[in-house]
Design a protein around this motif. Structure first.
Motif, mmCIF file in Angstrom:
data_model
loop_
_atom_site.group_PDB
_atom_site.id
_atom_site.type_symbol
_atom_site.label_atom_id
_atom_site.label_comp_id
_atom_site.label_asym_id
_atom_site.label_seq_id
_atom_site.Cartn_x
_atom_site.Cartn_y
_atom_site.Cartn_z
ATOM 1 N N HIS A 121 0.809 -1.224 0.000
ATOM 2 C CA HIS A 121 0.000 0.000 0.000
ATOM 3 C C HIS A 121 0.837 1.266 0.000
ATOM 4 O O HIS A 121 0.419 2.293 -0.513
ATOM 5 C CB HIS A 121 -0.993 0.000 1.180
ATOM 6 C CG HIS A 121 -2.161 -0.904 0.921
ATOM 7 N ND1 HIS A 121 -2.951 -1.417 1.915
ATOM 8 C CD2 HIS A 121 -2.641 -1.422 -0.235
ATOM 9 C CE1 HIS A 121 -3.886 -2.202 1.383
ATOM 10 N NE2 HIS A 121 -3.707 -2.223 0.079
ATOM 11 N N ASN A 122 2.038 1.173 0.578
ATOM 12 C CA ASN A 122 2.901 2.361 0.557
ATOM 13 C C ASN A 122 3.647 2.510 -0.766
ATOM 14 O O ASN A 122 4.336 3.497 -0.978
ATOM 15 C CB ASN A 122 3.943 2.300 1.682
ATOM 16 C CG ASN A 122 3.271 2.411 3.029
ATOM 17 O OD1 ASN A 122 2.178 2.964 3.121
ATOM 18 N ND2 ASN A 122 3.903 1.871 4.060
ATOM 19 N N ASP A 158 4.412 3.372 -4.473
ATOM 20 C CA ASP A 158 3.906 4.445 -5.339
ATOM 21 C C ASP A 158 4.936 4.613 -6.454
ATOM 22 O O ASP A 158 5.734 3.720 -6.692
ATOM 23 C CB ASP A 158 3.701 5.739 -4.544
ATOM 24 C CG ASP A 158 4.960 6.148 -3.805
ATOM 25 O OD1 ASP A 158 6.057 5.737 -4.231
ATOM 26 O OD2 ASP A 158 4.846 6.880 -2.811
ATOM 27 N N LYS A 193 8.427 4.112 -4.798
ATOM 28 C CA LYS A 193 8.783 2.774 -4.310
ATOM 29 C C LYS A 193 7.879 1.759 -4.989
ATOM 30 O O LYS A 193 6.693 1.670 -4.691
ATOM 31 C CB LYS A 193 8.608 2.691 -2.793
ATOM 32 C CG LYS A 193 9.054 1.353 -2.206
ATOM 33 C CD LYS A 193 8.897 1.358 -0.696
ATOM 34 C CE LYS A 193 9.576 0.173 -0.056
ATOM 35 N NZ LYS A 193 9.472 0.217 1.412
ATOM 36 N N ASN A 219 -1.305 -1.189 -5.599
ATOM 37 C CA ASN A 219 -0.055 -0.672 -6.176
ATOM 38 C C ASN A 219 0.931 -1.761 -6.571
ATOM 39 O O ASN A 219 2.052 -1.466 -6.972
ATOM 40 C CB ASN A 219 0.630 0.269 -5.187
ATOM 41 C CG ASN A 219 -0.147 1.546 -5.031
ATOM 42 O OD1 ASN A 219 -0.781 2.007 -5.982
ATOM 43 N ND2 ASN A 219 -0.141 2.107 -3.838
ATOM 44 N N ASN A 263 9.599 -3.692 3.552
ATOM 45 C CA ASN A 263 9.684 -2.663 4.615
ATOM 46 C C ASN A 263 11.080 -2.598 5.226
ATOM 47 O O ASN A 263 11.230 -2.276 6.393
ATOM 48 C CB ASN A 263 8.677 -2.977 5.724
ATOM 49 C CG ASN A 263 7.253 -2.918 5.206
ATOM 50 O OD1 ASN A 263 6.927 -2.084 4.365
ATOM 51 N ND2 ASN A 263 6.402 -3.826 5.685
#
Ligand code: PEP
Length: 251
Positions: free
Chosen positions: A31-32, A34, A37, A59, A249
């Protein structure tokens, strides 16, 4: 500032059902992701359709592990670029060391695939890397330079924005042996310098270079913190959701 690109290569693992479960577990971690990344997974061909339906609206990017060098026709056993696009693939891995060394793909064949993919505006990850003998005889840079020169033959400056290079020392793939972060960074720096001589330093500066070869949760951070390592191409650890999420992460 270059983008970060984390990619998982599932190789010849996972049925459709298993792939569906694995991708569902990975989606929250993407989800992070974009434009800065990117996270990609490359399931086997038979699972692309179902994985594409599951990742719609997320994403996560869908990758393929290989493709045939022709548009279409009498090529039994091959998968065409049109077929990959049809099931939502936006990135294709080309020149993986298992294709080069187990299936005897040479630079000329890989270059045909590179040009075909780029003609269709498909992103590519072009894998390069030396064997243990080549490393021990001091030939790493020479081998990588040849693979880049031949693999990218005929690729224009404009097309380079669709290209990611993955440096994957053959001796480190699936073996548990990893290049030290410094050794990997030195080769990445060599690759960048060589590409600035082929194209321009501005374009080479923008180019994303992944490291691949036994990347695991415990070493992803130290590799990613090197100045010329912009991403990782992960085999074994991308098959375990928890491990791949830790790599996404990384710190
Ligand atoms: C790969 O398949 O590209 C790879 C690097 O595999 P592993 O992470 O298992 O070494």
């Amino acid at each position: 500032m270059r983008n970060i690109f984390i990619a998982g290569n599932w190789k010849m693992h996972k049925t459709s059902k298993e792939a569906e479960a694995l991708v569902k577990a990975i989606i929250p971690a993407s989800h992070n992701a974009d434009g800065k990344k990117k996270v990609m997974i490359a399931p086997p061909f038979t699972a692309l359709y179902v994985v594409n339906t599951v990742i719609k609206g997320t994403n996560l990017m869908l990758g393929a592990q290989n493709m045939g060098p022709e548009e279409k026709g009498a090529h039994t056993g091959e998968i065409s670029i049109g077929m990959l696009m049809d099931v939502g693939v936006s990135v294709v891995i080309l020149g993986h060391s298992e294709r080069r060394h187990v299936y005897q793909e040479n630079d000329e064949l890989i270059n045909r695939k590179v040009k075909l993919a780029l003609k269709h505006k498909m992103e590519i990850i072009l894998c390069v890397g030396e064997t243990l003998d080549e490393r021990e005889s001091g030939a790493t840079n020479k081998v990588v330079e040849e693979q880049l020169k031949r693999g990218l033959n005929g690729v224009s400056e404009e097309q380079l924005s669709k290209v990611t290079i993955a440096y994957e020392p053959v001796w480190a793939i699936g073996t548990g042996k990893t290049a030290t972060p410094q050794d990997a960074d030195d080769t990445h720096s060599f690759i960048r310098d060589f590409l600035s001589s082929l194209y321009s330093s501005a374009l080479a500066d923008e180019l994303v270079i992944q490291y691949g070869g036994s990347v695991k949760p415990h070493n992803a951070g130290e590799l990613m913190n090197m100045s010329n390592i912009d991403g990782v191409l992960v085999g074994g650890a991308s098959l375990i959701a928890e491990d791949f999420i830790k790599i996404i992460n990384y710190e």
